[in-house]
Write a protein that holds these residues in place. Structure first.
Motif, PDB file in Angstrom:
ATOM      1  N   LEU A  71      44.180  28.888  78.013  1.00 55.57           N
ATOM      2  CA  LEU A  71      44.084  29.411  77.071  1.00 55.57           C
ATOM      3  C   LEU A  71      43.871  28.913  75.949  1.00 55.57           C
ATOM      4  O   LEU A  71      44.623  27.850  75.504  1.00 55.57           O
ATOM      5  CB  LEU A  71      45.138  30.465  77.015  1.00 55.57           C
ATOM      6  CG  LEU A  71      45.097  31.653  78.029  1.00 55.57           C
ATOM      7  CD1 LEU A  71      46.631  32.312  78.006  1.00 55.57           C
ATOM      8  CD2 LEU A  71      44.026  32.687  78.356  1.00 55.57           C
ATOM      9  N   THR A  72      43.240  29.086  74.876  1.00 63.14           N
ATOM     10  CA  THR A  72      42.817  28.466  73.844  1.00 63.14           C
ATOM     11  C   THR A  72      43.956  28.911  72.580  1.00 63.14           C
ATOM     12  O   THR A  72      44.871  29.997  72.930  1.00 63.14           O
ATOM     13  CB  THR A  72      41.586  28.726  73.053  1.00 63.14           C
ATOM     14  OG1 THR A  72      41.496  29.991  72.536  1.00 63.14           O
ATOM     15  CG2 THR A  72      40.412  28.485  73.828  1.00 63.14           C
ATOM     16  N   SER A  73      44.130  28.256  71.648  1.00 54.70           N
ATOM     17  CA  SER A  73      44.969  28.613  70.613  1.00 54.70           C
ATOM     18  C   SER A  73      44.731  29.969  70.120  1.00 54.70           C
ATOM     19  O   SER A  73      45.820  30.843  69.784  1.00 54.70           O
ATOM     20  CB  SER A  73      45.288  27.592  69.552  1.00 54.70           C
ATOM     21  OG  SER A  73      43.962  27.452  69.110  1.00 54.70           O
TER      22      SER A  73
ATOM     23  N   LYS B 167      47.171  37.394  72.239  1.00 59.35           N
ATOM     24  CA  LYS B 167      48.058  37.861  73.004  1.00 59.35           C
ATOM     25  C   LYS B 167      49.366  38.302  72.171  1.00 59.35           C
ATOM     26  O   LYS B 167      49.936  39.357  72.690  1.00 59.35           O
ATOM     27  CB  LYS B 167      48.568  36.899  74.037  1.00 59.35           C
ATOM     28  CG  LYS B 167      47.478  36.755  75.220  1.00 59.35           C
ATOM     29  CD  LYS B 167      47.791  35.848  76.308  1.00 59.35           C
ATOM     30  CE  LYS B 167      47.226  35.824  77.360  1.00 59.35           C
ATOM     31  NZ  LYS B 167      46.925  37.072  78.195  1.00 59.35           N
ATOM     32  N   LYS B 168      49.641  37.558  71.192  1.00 56.54           N
ATOM     33  CA  LYS B 168      50.647  37.716  70.241  1.00 56.54           C
ATOM     34  C   LYS B 168      50.449  39.267  69.536  1.00 56.54           C
ATOM     35  O   LYS B 168      51.382  40.032  69.390  1.00 56.54           O
ATOM     36  CB  LYS B 168      51.002  36.726  69.195  1.00 56.54           C
ATOM     37  CG  LYS B 168      51.581  35.466  69.917  1.00 56.54           C
ATOM     38  CD  LYS B 168      51.757  34.490  68.968  1.00 56.54           C
ATOM     39  CE  LYS B 168      52.222  33.151  69.738  1.00 56.54           C
ATOM     40  NZ  LYS B 168      52.180  32.016  68.702  1.00 56.54           N
TER      41      LYS B 168
ATOM     42  N   ILE C 182      51.172  42.004  71.746  1.00 55.06           N
ATOM     43  CA  ILE C 182      52.626  42.505  71.859  1.00 55.06           C
ATOM     44  C   ILE C 182      52.969  43.417  70.763  1.00 55.06           C
ATOM     45  O   ILE C 182      53.619  44.348  70.566  1.00 55.06           O
ATOM     46  CB  ILE C 182      53.467  41.215  71.888  1.00 55.06           C
ATOM     47  CG1 ILE C 182      52.924  40.388  73.220  1.00 55.06           C
ATOM     48  CG2 ILE C 182      54.897  41.608  71.765  1.00 55.06           C
ATOM     49  CD1 ILE C 182      53.667  38.891  73.301  1.00 55.06           C
ATOM     50  N   ALA C 183      52.543  42.868  69.525  1.00 57.17           N
ATOM     51  CA  ALA C 183      52.972  43.814  68.129  1.00 57.17           C
ATOM     52  C   ALA C 183      52.270  44.953  68.336  1.00 57.17           C
ATOM     53  O   ALA C 183      53.026  46.047  67.774  1.00 57.17           O
ATOM     54  CB  ALA C 183      52.246  42.789  67.048  1.00 57.17           C
ATOM     55  N   LEU C 184      51.253  45.102  68.727  1.00 54.83           N
ATOM     56  CA  LEU C 184      50.364  46.430  68.968  1.00 54.83           C
ATOM     57  C   LEU C 184      51.233  47.565  69.611  1.00 54.83           C
ATOM     58  O   LEU C 184      51.393  48.723  69.518  1.00 54.83           O
ATOM     59  CB  LEU C 184      49.021  46.351  69.193  1.00 54.83           C
ATOM     60  CG  LEU C 184      48.029  45.966  68.457  1.00 54.83           C
ATOM     61  CD1 LEU C 184      46.627  45.706  68.942  1.00 54.83           C
ATOM     62  CD2 LEU C 184      47.964  46.602  66.773  1.00 54.83           C
TER      63      LEU C 184
ATOM     64  N   THR D 271      40.203  41.306  66.050  1.00 60.91           N
ATOM     65  CA  THR D 271      39.385  41.382  67.469  1.00 60.91           C
ATOM     66  C   THR D 271      40.216  42.341  68.281  1.00 60.91           C
ATOM     67  O   THR D 271      39.351  42.946  69.237  1.00 60.91           O
ATOM     68  CB  THR D 271      39.471  39.993  68.362  1.00 60.91           C
ATOM     69  OG1 THR D 271      40.915  39.734  68.323  1.00 60.91           O
ATOM     70  CG2 THR D 271      38.972  39.135  67.279  1.00 60.91           C
ATOM     71  N   ARG D 272      41.425  42.599  68.074  1.00 59.74           N
ATOM     72  CA  ARG D 272      42.236  43.702  68.699  1.00 59.74           C
ATOM     73  C   ARG D 272      42.234  44.966  68.079  1.00 59.74           C
ATOM     74  O   ARG D 272      42.251  45.947  68.775  1.00 59.74           O
ATOM     75  CB  ARG D 272      43.672  43.219  68.732  1.00 59.74           C
ATOM     76  CG  ARG D 272      43.427  42.063  69.768  1.00 59.74           C
ATOM     77  CD  ARG D 272      43.105  42.371  71.238  1.00 59.74           C
ATOM     78  NE  ARG D 272      43.541  41.559  72.222  1.00 59.74           N
ATOM     79  CZ  ARG D 272      42.817  40.716  73.151  1.00 59.74           C
ATOM     80  NH1 ARG D 272      41.422  40.665  72.728  1.00 59.74           N
ATOM     81  NH2 ARG D 272      43.114  40.231  74.069  1.00 59.74           N
TER      82      ARG D 272
END
Length: 234
Positions: A7-9, A15-16, A19-21, A64-65
């Motif tokens: 996975l890139t940074s 992904k973080k 989690i927040a969403l 993006t999310r």
């Protein structure tokens, strides 16, 4: 045996955001996302040392999310404003250097004047690109919001006039500047619904991704709920 995908940074940032969403019970694709960046003279160091580029990447991961099309719309402003090219996952690398610092046509590092850029945000989303999808607009400022007389356009007037529109203003104060105008937003009277929030981050360079995303998404779910109940959004 197939090697695990590295996975890139930027993937890790997404992904973080997920989690927040999930913690805020927010769906993906819930909003269009834009950012207004203060580029007054006091912001020069943060542009030149890579801090603003880092912030843009963290906000793009949110877009993006969060955004219906994964695009982050961008404005910069001092006493004038520029509507910049939007950012995607394909072109965010060196965006600040490429599109702003090395671009002699972009006005930068002057004094600050918020209402004109806020009016352009409204023009883009409410006139040029109308949609049933609401807007989540992040407004980054390092203090010294221009104060104006009642006869002049000002931040409060823009917020009141747009309070019945499908757009939420999330103001983020960075550093130790004077944020008296922005701190009063929650108590601003005359609005159809509370359409703005403010929080301050003294050291955004060292703010964790987890804390940043949780703060960014703290009040927006409440606005979504009220906006739906009052038919501002569907």
């Amino acid at each position: 045996m197939t090697e695990p995908l590295k996975l890139t940074s930027f993937d890790l940032l997404k992904k973080k955001v997920d989690i927040a969403l999930e913690k805020k019970a927010l769906q993906k694709g819930i909003s269009r996302v834009g950012v207004v960046l203060d580029i007054s003279g006091s912001m020069r160091r943060l542009y030149q040392n890579g801090t603003v580029q880092n912030v843009i990447e963290r906000l793009l991961a949110l877009a993006t999310r969060f955004d219906d099309d994964g695009v982050l719309d961008v404005w910069i402003y001092d006493n004038e404003f520029t509507r910049m090219p939007s950012i995607t996952e394909n072109d965010f690398t060196d965006y600040i250097e490429r599109e702003i610092l090395s671009n002699p046509t972009v006005k930068k590092f002057g004094a600050n004047n918020e209402p004109p850029v806020m009016r352009d945000v409204l023009q883009k989303y409410l006139e040029e690109e109308t949609s049933e999808v609401p807007v989540y607009l992040i407004f980054i400022n390092d203090g010294g919001v221009k104060k104006a007389s009642r006869k002049q356009d000002n931040v409060s007037k823009v917020l009141i006039e747009s309070s019945n529109q499908p757009l939420f203003w999330q103001f983020v104060g960075i550093g130790n500047g004077n944020f008296d105008v922005l701190k009063k937003l929650d108590n601003l009277e005359g609005r159809f619904i509370d359409n703005a929030n403010f929080f301050q981050i003294v050291d955004i360079e060292n703010e964790s991704d987890h804390d940043l995303y949780n703060k960014l998404l703290n009040e927006f779910p409440l606005w979504i709920k009220e906006a739906k109940s009052k038919h501002v959004i569907i």
